[in-house]
Write a protein that holds these residues in place. Structure first.
Motif, PDB file in Angstrom:
ATOM      1  N   TRP A  14       0.829  -1.214   0.000  1.00 43.53           N
ATOM      2  CA  TRP A  14       0.000   0.000   0.000  1.00 43.53           C
ATOM      3  C   TRP A  14       0.861   1.261   0.000  1.00 43.53           C
ATOM      4  CZ3 TRP A  14      -0.956   4.237   3.116  1.00 43.53           C
ATOM      5  CH2 TRP A  14      -2.064   4.990   2.759  1.00 43.53           C
ATOM      6  N   ILE A  15       1.931   1.272   0.810  1.00 40.61           N
ATOM      7  CA  ILE A  15       2.830   2.436   0.861  1.00 40.61           C
ATOM      8  C   ILE A  15       3.424   2.703  -0.517  1.00 40.61           C
ATOM      9  CG2 ILE A  15       5.059   3.226   1.758  1.00 40.61           C
ATOM     10  CD1 ILE A  15       4.311   1.886   4.402  1.00 40.61           C
ATOM     11  N   TRP A  16       3.816   1.648  -1.207  1.00 39.03           N
ATOM     12  CA  TRP A  16       4.364   1.798  -2.554  1.00 39.03           C
ATOM     13  C   TRP A  16       3.279   2.214  -3.550  1.00 39.03           C
ATOM     14  CZ3 TRP A  16       3.139  -1.826  -6.538  1.00 39.03           C
ATOM     15  CH2 TRP A  16       3.787  -1.595  -7.746  1.00 39.03           C
ATOM     16  N   SER A  17       2.089   1.632  -3.436  1.00 40.82           N
ATOM     17  CA  SER A  17       1.003   1.911  -4.372  1.00 40.82           C
ATOM     18  C   SER A  17       0.568   3.367  -4.351  1.00 40.82           C
ATOM     19  CB  SER A  17      -0.210   1.035  -4.061  1.00 40.82           C
ATOM     20  OG  SER A  17       0.102  -0.316  -4.216  1.00 40.82           O
ATOM     21  N   VAL A  18       0.584   3.995  -3.172  1.00 41.81           N
ATOM     22  CA  VAL A  18       0.144   5.389  -3.075  1.00 41.81           C
ATOM     23  C   VAL A  18       1.324   6.367  -3.150  1.00 41.81           C
ATOM     24  CG1 VAL A  18      -1.962   4.842  -1.832  1.00 41.81           C
ATOM     25  CG2 VAL A  18       0.113   5.382  -0.554  1.00 41.81           C
ATOM     26  N   ARG A  19       2.479   5.859  -3.587  1.00 40.55           N
ATOM     27  CA  ARG A  19       3.646   6.675  -3.900  1.00 40.55           C
ATOM     28  C   ARG A  19       4.286   7.374  -2.704  1.00 40.55           C
ATOM     29  NH1 ARG A  19       4.359   7.802  -9.380  1.00 40.55           N
ATOM     30  NH2 ARG A  19       2.930   6.626 -10.648  1.00 40.55           N
ATOM     31  N   LEU A  20       4.243   6.741  -1.523  1.00 37.70           N
ATOM     32  CA  LEU A  20       4.975   7.286  -0.385  1.00 37.70           C
ATOM     33  C   LEU A  20       6.444   6.879  -0.454  1.00 37.70           C
ATOM     34  CD1 LEU A  20       2.394   6.785   2.498  1.00 37.70           C
ATOM     35  CD2 LEU A  20       2.905   8.859   1.223  1.00 37.70           C
ATOM     36  N   THR A  21       6.737   5.737  -1.120  1.00 43.33           N
ATOM     37  CA  THR A  21       8.113   5.325  -1.387  1.00 43.33           C
ATOM     38  C   THR A  21       8.243   5.059  -2.877  1.00 43.33           C
ATOM     39  OG1 THR A  21       7.637   2.993  -0.973  1.00 43.33           O
ATOM     40  CG2 THR A  21       8.484   4.279   0.882  1.00 43.33           C
ATOM     41  N   LYS A  22       9.488   5.082  -3.343  1.00 43.48           N
ATOM     42  CA  LYS A  22       9.737   4.909  -4.769  1.00 43.48           C
ATOM     43  C   LYS A  22       9.586   3.462  -5.227  1.00 43.48           C
ATOM     44  CE  LYS A  22      12.556   7.892  -7.116  1.00 43.48           C
ATOM     45  NZ  LYS A  22      13.815   8.500  -7.488  1.00 43.48           N
ATOM     46  N   THR A  23       9.992   2.511  -4.383  1.00 41.78           N
ATOM     47  CA  THR A  23       9.885   1.100  -4.748  1.00 41.78           C
ATOM     48  C   THR A  23       9.258   0.318  -3.598  1.00 41.78           C
ATOM     49  OG1 THR A  23      12.049   0.485  -3.869  1.00 41.78           O
ATOM     50  CG2 THR A  23      11.983   1.218  -6.161  1.00 41.78           C
ATOM     51  N   ARG A  24       8.746  -0.860  -3.935  1.00 40.57           N
ATOM     52  CA  ARG A  24       8.151  -1.702  -2.898  1.00 40.57           C
ATOM     53  C   ARG A  24       9.234  -2.244  -1.973  1.00 40.57           C
ATOM     54  NH1 ARG A  24       4.123  -6.864  -3.559  1.00 40.57           N
ATOM     55  NH2 ARG A  24       4.054  -7.351  -1.348  1.00 40.57           N
ATOM     56  N   SER A  25      10.414  -2.509  -2.520  1.00 45.35           N
ATOM     57  CA  SER A  25      11.486  -3.014  -1.663  1.00 45.35           C
ATOM     58  C   SER A  25      11.927  -1.962  -0.646  1.00 45.35           C
ATOM     59  CB  SER A  25      12.674  -3.492  -2.496  1.00 45.35           C
ATOM     60  OG  SER A  25      13.248  -2.423  -3.208  1.00 45.35           O
ATOM     61  N   LEU A  26      11.886  -0.677  -1.010  1.00 44.58           N
ATOM     62  CA  LEU A  26      12.177   0.388  -0.044  1.00 44.58           C
ATOM     63  C   LEU A  26      11.117   0.418   1.053  1.00 44.58           C
ATOM     64  CD1 LEU A  26      13.356   3.457  -2.160  1.00 44.58           C
ATOM     65  CD2 LEU A  26      14.677   2.165  -0.490  1.00 44.58           C
TER      66      LEU A  26
END
Length: 126
Positions: A14-26
């Motif tokens: 979810w954090i990655w999907s809503v663009r709070l981080t650049k990648t899902r691994s981050l």
């Protein structure tokens, strides 16, 4: 627009999907490092979030506090991503304030433990 209102979603996804981080691994790395809290509790990457949860993310020297308003499983565009959460984050510090906090002179040597704690306190980290 991909919405998944039928069930909970992993917090790292979810954090990655809503663009709070650049990648899902981050996002997953931030969870494992303890930089992500859901409703005040430190979470693992596989923790499920649902609408109404408060997510706190410390990333890039800034704390983001968001309340989940809509769940998405896949990464969405920026205009849609903004609709998926309510941002309660404190305002970002200006460049001048960020540069002034915790700057050491070149050649001053390695900071002591006390110096490091003072710098972290100036930066707003617990």
């Amino acid at each position: 627009m991909v919405a998944a209102d039928e069930g909970p979603v992993r917090v790292d996804s979810w954090i990655w999907s809503v663009r709070l981080t650049k990648t899902r691994s981050l996002a997953a790395t931030a969870c494992r490092a303890g930089h992500v809290r859901v409703n005040g509790e430190r979470v693992k990457p596989a923790q499920l979030v649902k609408a109404g949860d408060e997510v706190r993310l410390f990333h890039a020297g800034r704390e983001r506090i968001v309340v989940v308003s809509r769940l998405v499983r896949k990464r969405v565009g920026a205009p849609v991503a903004v609709e998926c959460y309510v941002d309660n984050s404190p305002p970002a510090p200006t460049r001048e304030m960020a540069a002034a906090a915790g700057v050491r002179d070149r050649g001053a040597g390695r900071p002591t433990k006390r110096d490091r704690r003072e710098m972290e306190q100036l930066r707003g980290r617990p």
